[in-house]
Design a protein around this motif. Sequence first.
Motif, PDB file in Angstrom:
ATOM      1  N   MET A  94      -1.617   1.402  -2.703  1.00  0.00           N
ATOM      2  CA  MET A  94      -0.348   1.666  -2.923  1.00  0.00           C
ATOM      3  C   MET A  94       0.316   0.179  -2.856  1.00  0.00           C
ATOM      4  SD  MET A  94       1.618   4.216  -3.414  1.00  0.00           S
ATOM      5  CE  MET A  94       3.331   4.918  -3.062  1.00  0.00           C
TER       6      MET A  94
ATOM      7  N   TYR B 246       3.846  -2.012  -2.787  1.00  0.00           N
ATOM      8  CA  TYR B 246       5.496  -1.969  -2.877  1.00  0.00           C
ATOM      9  C   TYR B 246       6.028  -3.356  -2.971  1.00  0.00           C
ATOM     10  CZ  TYR B 246       4.759   2.408   0.083  1.00  0.00           C
ATOM     11  OH  TYR B 246       4.471   3.525   0.461  1.00  0.00           O
TER      12      TYR B 246
ATOM     13  N   THR C  50      10.010   2.254  -4.241  1.00  0.00           N
ATOM     14  CA  THR C  50       9.314   3.724  -4.018  1.00  0.00           C
ATOM     15  C   THR C  50       7.660   3.615  -4.118  1.00  0.00           C
ATOM     16  OG1 THR C  50       9.518   4.053  -6.329  1.00  0.00           O
ATOM     17  CG2 THR C  50      11.160   5.117  -4.601  1.00  0.00           C
TER      18      THR C  50
ATOM     19  N   TYR D 174      10.038   1.576  10.513  1.00  0.00           N
ATOM     20  CA  TYR D 174      10.354   2.057   9.229  1.00  0.00           C
ATOM     21  C   TYR D 174       9.570   3.544   9.273  1.00  0.00           C
ATOM     22  CZ  TYR D 174      10.882  -2.578   7.230  1.00  0.00           C
ATOM     23  OH  TYR D 174      11.352  -3.943   7.062  1.00  0.00           O
TER      24      TYR D 174
ATOM     25  N   GLN E  49       7.776   6.153   6.748  1.00  0.00           N
ATOM     26  CA  GLN E  49       7.114   6.438   5.409  1.00  0.00           C
ATOM     27  C   GLN E  49       6.908   8.046   5.208  1.00  0.00           C
ATOM     28  OE1 GLN E  49       3.106   5.355   4.743  1.00  0.00           O
ATOM     29  NE2 GLN E  49       3.565   4.263   2.735  1.00  0.00           N
TER      30      GLN E  49
ATOM     31  N   LYS F   3       6.215  11.288   0.574  1.00  0.00           N
ATOM     32  CA  LYS F   3       6.188  10.829  -0.863  1.00  0.00           C
ATOM     33  C   LYS F   3       5.673   9.367  -0.909  1.00  0.00           C
ATOM     34  CE  LYS F   3       9.189  14.374  -2.867  1.00  0.00           C
ATOM     35  NZ  LYS F   3      10.500  14.573  -3.783  1.00  0.00           N
ATOM     36  N   LYS F   4       5.569   8.710   0.187  1.00  0.00           N
ATOM     37  CA  LYS F   4       5.173   7.417   0.565  1.00  0.00           C
ATOM     38  C   LYS F   4       6.391   6.371   0.230  1.00  0.00           C
ATOM     39  CE  LYS F   4       0.648   7.888   0.345  1.00  0.00           C
ATOM     40  NZ  LYS F   4      -0.256   7.453   1.586  1.00  0.00           N
ATOM     41  N   PHE F   5       7.579   7.074   0.411  1.00  0.00           N
ATOM     42  CA  PHE F   5       8.771   6.177   0.509  1.00  0.00           C
ATOM     43  C   PHE F   5       9.008   5.529   1.672  1.00  0.00           C
ATOM     44  CE2 PHE F   5       9.559   7.771  -3.366  1.00  0.00           C
ATOM     45  CZ  PHE F   5      10.372   9.017  -3.731  1.00  0.00           C
ATOM     46  N   LEU F   6       9.137   4.160   1.692  1.00  0.00           N
ATOM     47  CA  LEU F   6       9.205   3.534   2.901  1.00  0.00           C
ATOM     48  C   LEU F   6      10.565   3.094   3.107  1.00  0.00           C
ATOM     49  CD1 LEU F   6       7.015   2.518   5.085  1.00  0.00           C
ATOM     50  CD2 LEU F   6       6.874   0.369   3.624  1.00  0.00           C
TER      51      LEU F   6
END
Lengths: 111, 111
Positions: A84, A86, A103, B35, B37, B40-43
């Motif tokens: 992944m 970012y 995202t 943070y 996460q 949906k892997k949004f950080l």
Amino acid sequence: AQRVTQPEKLLSVFKGAPVELKCNYSYSGSPELFWYVQYSRQRLQLLLRHISRESIKGFTADLNKGETSFHLKKPFAQEEDSAMYYCALSGVVGGGNKLTFGTGTQLKVEL
Amino acid sequence: DTAVSQTPKYLVTQMGNDKSIKCEQNLGHDTMYWYKQDSKKFLKIMFSYNNKELIINETVPNRFSPKSPDKAHLNLHINSLELGDSAVYFCASSQAGNEQFFGPGTRLTVL
């Protein structure tokens, strides 16, 4: 306000094919941009930052202020690149530095 | 090993409970972060502390209370846990606005 956009949620390429992960940003000041990578179930780690202008693991990214982009590129994808990715922008907020993440784009390198 | 460490690695708990996640860094950094996460892997950044002072608080419910007893530690206490709190929580640290180093994450599951 600072914003980072990664339009692709998933990018699937074959091993040996070129890779480009897109990142666009919005920021009123002078941006500092990063690419972070997260391998499966591992911590995030810095891949590269625009001010160092390095090539890490074959990846490069050039800041294009005219297009407000910081796309990540690699000429030949390897299986171990699957992860992944970012894109992140660092800006000053309230006396501190705030890292705003996109995202994320899941890169899958297939044999 | 010099790094950012978090405990616990996994946390499974019932709705309504109160829980804490601990973070420690031995990198000598002056700024620490939390943070979230999501699935949906949004950080997204939650908090940032610089020299034990809160400098960023990103509209997080007040059920979340960070505490920094010293520069090397930033703990996250969560009251009255809700289903939507289920996520992976990452701690990070940096020296001023430089590269952020992330912890391994704490996977919180609220049942």
